[in-house]
Design a protein around this motif. Structure first.
Motif, PDB file in Angstrom:
ATOM      1  N   ALA A   1       1.435   9.930   4.472  1.00 16.23           N
ATOM      2  CA  ALA A   1       0.446   9.794   5.540  1.00 16.23           C
ATOM      3  C   ALA A   1       0.198   8.322   5.878  1.00 16.23           C
ATOM      4  O   ALA A   1       0.057   7.950   7.049  1.00 16.23           O
ATOM      5  CB  ALA A   1      -0.856  10.474   5.134  1.00 16.23           C
ATOM      6  N   LEU A   2       0.137   7.481   4.833  1.00 15.93           N
ATOM      7  CA  LEU A   2      -0.033   6.049   5.064  1.00 15.93           C
ATOM      8  C   LEU A   2       1.142   5.479   5.860  1.00 15.93           C
ATOM      9  O   LEU A   2       0.960   4.690   6.791  1.00 15.93           O
ATOM     10  CB  LEU A   2      -0.155   5.313   3.730  1.00 15.93           C
TER      11      LEU A   2
ATOM     12  N   GLN B   1       0.806  -1.217   0.000  1.00 17.39           N
ATOM     13  CA  GLN B   1       0.000   0.000   0.000  1.00 17.39           C
ATOM     14  C   GLN B   1       0.843   1.272   0.000  1.00 17.39           C
ATOM     15  O   GLN B   1       0.452   2.269  -0.598  1.00 17.39           O
ATOM     16  CB  GLN B   1      -0.932  -0.003   1.213  1.00 17.39           C
TER      17      GLN B   1
ATOM     18  N   CYS C   1      -4.682   4.950   9.671  1.00 16.76           N
ATOM     19  CA  CYS C   1      -4.592   5.263   8.241  1.00 16.76           C
ATOM     20  C   CYS C   1      -5.886   5.848   7.688  1.00 16.76           C
ATOM     21  O   CYS C   1      -5.984   6.097   6.479  1.00 16.76           O
ATOM     22  CB  CYS C   1      -4.213   4.008   7.446  1.00 16.76           C
TER      23      CYS C   1
ATOM     24  N   GLY D   1      -8.388   8.220   6.334  1.00 19.21           N
ATOM     25  CA  GLY D   1      -8.262   9.543   5.727  1.00 19.21           C
ATOM     26  C   GLY D   1      -6.913   9.825   5.111  1.00 19.21           C
ATOM     27  O   GLY D   1      -6.719  10.898   4.526  1.00 19.21           O
ATOM     28  N   ALA D   2      -5.955   8.882   5.220  1.00 16.44           N
ATOM     29  CA  ALA D   2      -4.628   9.095   4.626  1.00 16.44           C
ATOM     30  C   ALA D   2      -4.726   8.982   3.111  1.00 16.44           C
ATOM     31  O   ALA D   2      -5.196   7.965   2.590  1.00 16.44           O
ATOM     32  CB  ALA D   2      -3.631   8.067   5.160  1.00 16.44           C
ATOM     33  N   ARG D   3      -4.268  10.012   2.404  1.00 15.16           N
ATOM     34  CA  ARG D   3      -4.399  10.043   0.947  1.00 15.16           C
ATOM     35  C   ARG D   3      -3.047  10.076   0.235  1.00 15.16           C
ATOM     36  O   ARG D   3      -3.002  10.031  -0.985  1.00 15.16           O
ATOM     37  CB  ARG D   3      -5.237  11.250   0.512  1.00 15.16           C
ATOM     38  N   THR D   4      -1.981  10.172   0.994  1.00 10.80           N
ATOM     39  CA  THR D   4      -0.653  10.202   0.385  1.00 10.80           C
ATOM     40  C   THR D   4       0.188   9.076   0.974  1.00 10.80           C
ATOM     41  O   THR D   4      -0.081   8.600   2.090  1.00 10.80           O
ATOM     42  CB  THR D   4       0.046  11.539   0.661  1.00 10.80           C
TER      43      THR D   4
END
Length: 490
Positions: free
Chosen positions: A442-443, A307, A434, A436-439
């Motif tokens: 962030a993940l 991911q 994780c 709401g993590a979109r980048t």
């Protein structure tokens, strides 16, 4: 001096060597057990593929793993009674045949419902085999060289996480999902042939009595707890009815069994009074925590590379190989030191090393060097392999031969529940960190938080290692588990 010269040179040596007959028995059982280990680890990379080819949702296809897990846990408490009723050799071949039949049926499944049902058949066979393998080997070892024996027993456990995901990726790349289950067939056939030739004949115990009430309390209780834990992912936590109802119902059944077993004593399905052995009690807790640490990171690591780093399933599996290599390399040395110095110092060093090698994953980013991560994984594998050998061997120190089947069952159940609890907890934590993590950055931060929890599981085990037995006494090592006048098996 002449008296010393007259002594046979091998008079002290046998206690330091694994008997060839015991080694042959161990290899025979390992061949069959590899079918169960590979089936479990291959399935970890096949879930998405199964959902697509069977045209079903991911939630429905998860029952392929959940049903197998529940069947595995349900049958484990009864293995001691089944061995007494049928004999070890007959039960092993029957369980191997059951797993073989389940594998063929799974390969012939026509929809997700039939596949789930056939996985239950597999789970019953696999659950018996995982407990019975340790029981037969430890009974044959008679308390000698537990560390060296455990280094042989743990070969399937070490090989599975290394080879299983890679094999799964190759099978799905070259063929379809049916071959995941057909892959088990050669191990079952060869394992049954070797068992018929090499396992010693043993007679069933005279008229064993099944603790029916204990079975009705313990097996459904374990299954309900595990089911509740598997439902944590995607739910509202413990407040969700689909989690709370089975979880608390299972705990109530287990508490009921505890009261019943204390009253029934040695005649209970699993003798709770065995926990008076400090080695068994402390090892069970450590096996629970190590199961949580092992299986939770086996969930996190492939997902991180897939991911966050964009690796394929096969690519992620290949990156996990260093951990398995470290596990394999540490087995023999850990077993030798355990026999020499006892489980306590080896487990203490192993868990400390595992914790130290898990913590760096708390700092992972979207661009952390794969070479650095693979190096840390190798070190983690060294610690994890040594830890598993010591805590899986320690429970048998001081147990009588007739207590070994129940000791083996307790250890396997603790590992199964610990693995399920750790995986469920880490899945929930990962889901929330994780969210709401979109980048990729962030993940990666969310995965880092989850890895800190995995490190915490391992850190909690370090002080508990002080409760394990220390240096063994050579004059009592064998007498603790086998009467002195009983001859050694050829």
């Amino acid at each position: 001096m002449n008296a010393d010269r007259a002594k046979p040179p091998s008079c002290a040596a046998p206690s330091d060597r694994v008997d060839p007959a015991l080694r042959r028995l161990t290899v025979t059982l390992i061949v069959g057990a590899l079918a169960v280990i590979f089936d479990t680890t291959i399935m970890t990379v096949a879930i998405d593929n199964l959902a697509g080819q069977l045209h079903t949702s991911l939630a429905d296809i998860q029952w392929v793993s959940t049903a197998y897990l529940l069947a595995l846990a349900t049958v484990m408490p009864a293995v001691g009674w089944l061995q007494a009723a049928l004999g070890g050799k007959r039960l092993w071949i029957a369980a191997l045949g059951l797993f073989f039949a389940g594998s063929l049926l799974c390969a012939c499944a026509w929809n997700v419902q039939s596949l789930v049902g056939f996985r239950v058949v597999q789970g019953f066979g696999g659950g018996i085999m995982m407990v019975l393998m340790i029981t037969l080997i430890m009974q044959a070892a008679k308390g000698r060289n537990i560390g060296k024996v455990m280094s042989l027993i743990t070969v399937p456990t070490a090989l599975g996480p290394v080879i299983g995901p890679v094999l799964g990726g190759l099978i799905l790349h070259l063929g379809d999902w049916h071959w995941i289950f057909l892959f088990n067939v050669p191990f079952c056939v060869v394992g049954a042939w070797l068992a018929a030739r090499h396992l010693p004949e043993d007679e069933p115990a005279p008229r064993p009595r099944l603790d029916v009430l204990g079975m009705l309390l313990l097996s459904p209780g374990i299954a309900a707890v595990l089911y509740g834990l598997t439902q944590l992912t995607g739910s509202d936590g413990l407040t969700s009815p689909r989690v709370a109802l089975p979880l608390f119902a299972g705990l109530a059944l287990l508490l009921g069994y505890l009261g019943w077993a204390l009253r029934r004593g040695p005649d209970a399905l699993i003798n709770i009074r065995l926990f008076r052995h400090r080695a068994l009690a402390s090892s069970s807790v450590l096996v629970f925590l190590s199961g949580a640490a092992l299986y939770s990171t086996m969930l996190l690591l492939p997902l991180y590379w897939q991911q966050v780093r964009g690796e394929s399933a096969l690519g992620a599996a290949l990156l996990l190989i260093p951990q398995g290599v470290g596990t394999l390399l540490s087995r023999a040395l850990a077993g030798r030191y355990m026999d020499r110095f006892g489980p306590r110092p080896v487990a203490l060093a192993a868990f400390a090393l595992t914790c130290a090698a898990t913590a760096p994953f708390g700092f992972v980013t979207a661009s952390t060097s794969n070479i650095a991560l693979m190096t840390v994984l190798f070190v983690r594998g060294v610690g994890l392999g040594a830890a598993m050998i010591t805590i899986m061997g320690a429970p048998f120190v001081g147990l009588k031969p007739e207590e070994i089947p129940q000791g083996a069952g307790i250890g396997r159940m603790a590992q199964q529940i610990g693995g399920s609890a750790g995986t469920a907890l880490l899945a929930v934590i990962l889901q929330r960190t994780c969210a709401g993590a979109r980048t990729p950055q962030a993940l990666a931060s969310g995965f880092g938080d989850a890895f800190w929890w995995a490190a915490a599981f391992t850190a909690a085990a370090v002080p508990l290692c002080l409760l394990l037995p220390g240096r063994p006494r050579p004059d009592t090592q064998v007498q603790d588990t086998m009467p002195a006048e009983q001859p050694t098996e050829a």
